[in-house]
Write an enzyme that holds these catalytic residues in place. Structure first.
Site, PDB file in Angstrom:
ATOM      1  N   HIS A 175      -8.605   7.186   4.056  1.00  0.00           N
ATOM      2  CA  HIS A 175      -8.413   6.316   2.904  1.00  0.00           C
ATOM      3  C   HIS A 175      -6.988   5.772   2.845  1.00  0.00           C
ATOM      4  O   HIS A 175      -6.729   4.724   2.239  1.00  0.00           O
ATOM      5  CB  HIS A 175      -8.733   7.091   1.627  1.00  0.00           C
ATOM      6  CG  HIS A 175      -9.287   6.255   0.530  1.00  0.00           C
ATOM      7  ND1 HIS A 175      -9.033   4.900   0.404  1.00  0.00           N
ATOM      8  CD2 HIS A 175     -10.098   6.574  -0.517  1.00  0.00           C
ATOM      9  CE1 HIS A 175      -9.652   4.430  -0.664  1.00  0.00           C
ATOM     10  NE2 HIS A 175     -10.307   5.429  -1.250  1.00  0.00           N
ATOM     11  N   ARG A 205       0.814  -1.210   0.000  1.00  0.00           N
ATOM     12  CA  ARG A 205       0.000   0.000   0.000  1.00  0.00           C
ATOM     13  C   ARG A 205       0.859   1.278   0.000  1.00  0.00           C
ATOM     14  O   ARG A 205       0.326   2.358   0.250  1.00  0.00           O
ATOM     15  CB  ARG A 205      -0.924   0.024   1.230  1.00  0.00           C
ATOM     16  CG  ARG A 205      -2.051  -0.983   1.166  1.00  0.00           C
ATOM     17  CD  ARG A 205      -3.057  -0.767   2.297  1.00  0.00           C
ATOM     18  NE  ARG A 205      -3.610   0.578   2.288  1.00  0.00           N
ATOM     19  CZ  ARG A 205      -4.572   0.988   1.471  1.00  0.00           C
ATOM     20  NH1 ARG A 205      -5.076   0.154   0.585  1.00  0.00           N
ATOM     21  NH2 ARG A 205      -5.033   2.227   1.544  1.00  0.00           N
ATOM     22  N   ASP A 223      -9.138   0.662   2.303  1.00  0.00           N
ATOM     23  CA  ASP A 223     -10.024   0.879   1.169  1.00  0.00           C
ATOM     24  C   ASP A 223     -11.376   0.215   1.442  1.00  0.00           C
ATOM     25  O   ASP A 223     -11.574  -0.435   2.477  1.00  0.00           O
ATOM     26  CB  ASP A 223      -9.412   0.295  -0.103  1.00  0.00           C
ATOM     27  CG  ASP A 223      -8.030   0.864  -0.398  1.00  0.00           C
ATOM     28  OD1 ASP A 223      -7.811   2.055  -0.097  1.00  0.00           O
ATOM     29  OD2 ASP A 223      -7.191   0.113  -0.930  1.00  0.00           O
ATOM     30  N   THR A 260     -19.592   3.957  14.883  1.00  0.00           N
ATOM     31  CA  THR A 260     -20.770   4.501  15.559  1.00  0.00           C
ATOM     32  C   THR A 260     -21.973   3.624  15.218  1.00  0.00           C
ATOM     33  O   THR A 260     -22.203   3.350  14.035  1.00  0.00           O
ATOM     34  CB  THR A 260     -21.053   5.947  15.107  1.00  0.00           C
ATOM     35  OG1 THR A 260     -19.880   6.742  15.278  1.00  0.00           O
ATOM     36  CG2 THR A 260     -22.188   6.549  15.911  1.00  0.00           C
TER      37      THR A 260
END
Length: 213
Positions: free
Chosen positions: A189, A12, A193, A168
């Protein structure tokens, strides 16, 4: 422990750079979760739903490295070996809330006791932060038990998207004998993803459906 990421071999690396430097952004995803089994288990054993749900969410979060991300003092990304829940408690007398945190443990009994003991100890501590000493390896979770929602979003104008997840969830509703609730996850982000979020919610649903005390 905090383990710095070897960015030379990190899959990543480019995504992280892009979403931290070129286009810093975060996003929120809301899903419906079936909590029938958890609700029945809680009632059967005389437990409280909120801390039990926090355990389930914490277990799912800690099983995926994408949701245990953080930065060291120099700003380099890394992975915590464990993250602990930072959650809200509500004060009925003045309708305010406070953040407190508890140590996560993979053992349900230990984790549940940690959470319920902290809830009792800090129930009268007012202000945004009810318990001091929050560790750097945490994630956020809270409940809005007065509302069933279909979407939820948080943002910090001018701020930097968080690498840690914010979960939440709302009140549960019943239909055809099943109990469901909405749960939203907000995250930067750079950390995760849509695929990772889908896997997290998939795992959380498995835990909710399979857990037995």
């Amino acid at each position: 422990m905090f383990q710095p990421i070897n960015q030379e071999i990190w899959e990543r690396r480019e995504h992280y750079a892009y979403y931290t430097k070129t286009l810093p952004c975060g996003y929120s995803v809301t899903v419906r979760l079936d909590v029938t089994n958890l609700y029945e288990e809680v009632k059967r054993h005389g437990l409280k739903f909120y801390p039990a749900f926090i355990y389930c969410a914490s277990k799912a979060v800690n099983e995926m490295k994408e949701f245990r991300m953080g930065k060291d003092a120099e700003g380099n990304p890394g992975i915590w070996d464990v993250v602990h829940p930072n959650y809200t408690i509500f004060h009925e007398d003045d309708h305010t809330f406070s953040d407190i945190w508890s140590y996560y443990d993979e053992d349900f009994s230990i984790c549940y006791e940690n959470i319920t003991a902290d809830m009792e100890r800090y129930k009268d501590c007012k202000g945004p932060k009810g318990k001091e000493g929050q560790p750097p390896n945490f994630y956020c979770i809270s409940c809005v038990p007065w509302m069933d929602f279909t979407g939820y979003g948080t943002w910090v104008p001018g701020g930097e998207p968080n690498l840690f997840p914010i979960i939440t969830f709302g009140k549960y509703t019943e239909s055809e004998g099943r109990k469901e609730l909405s749960a939203a996850l907000t995250i930067g982000h750079a950390a995760a993803d849509g695929y990772h979020v889908s896997q997290l919610f998939k795992r959380l649903q498995e835990i909710l459906s399979d857990i037995h005390f």
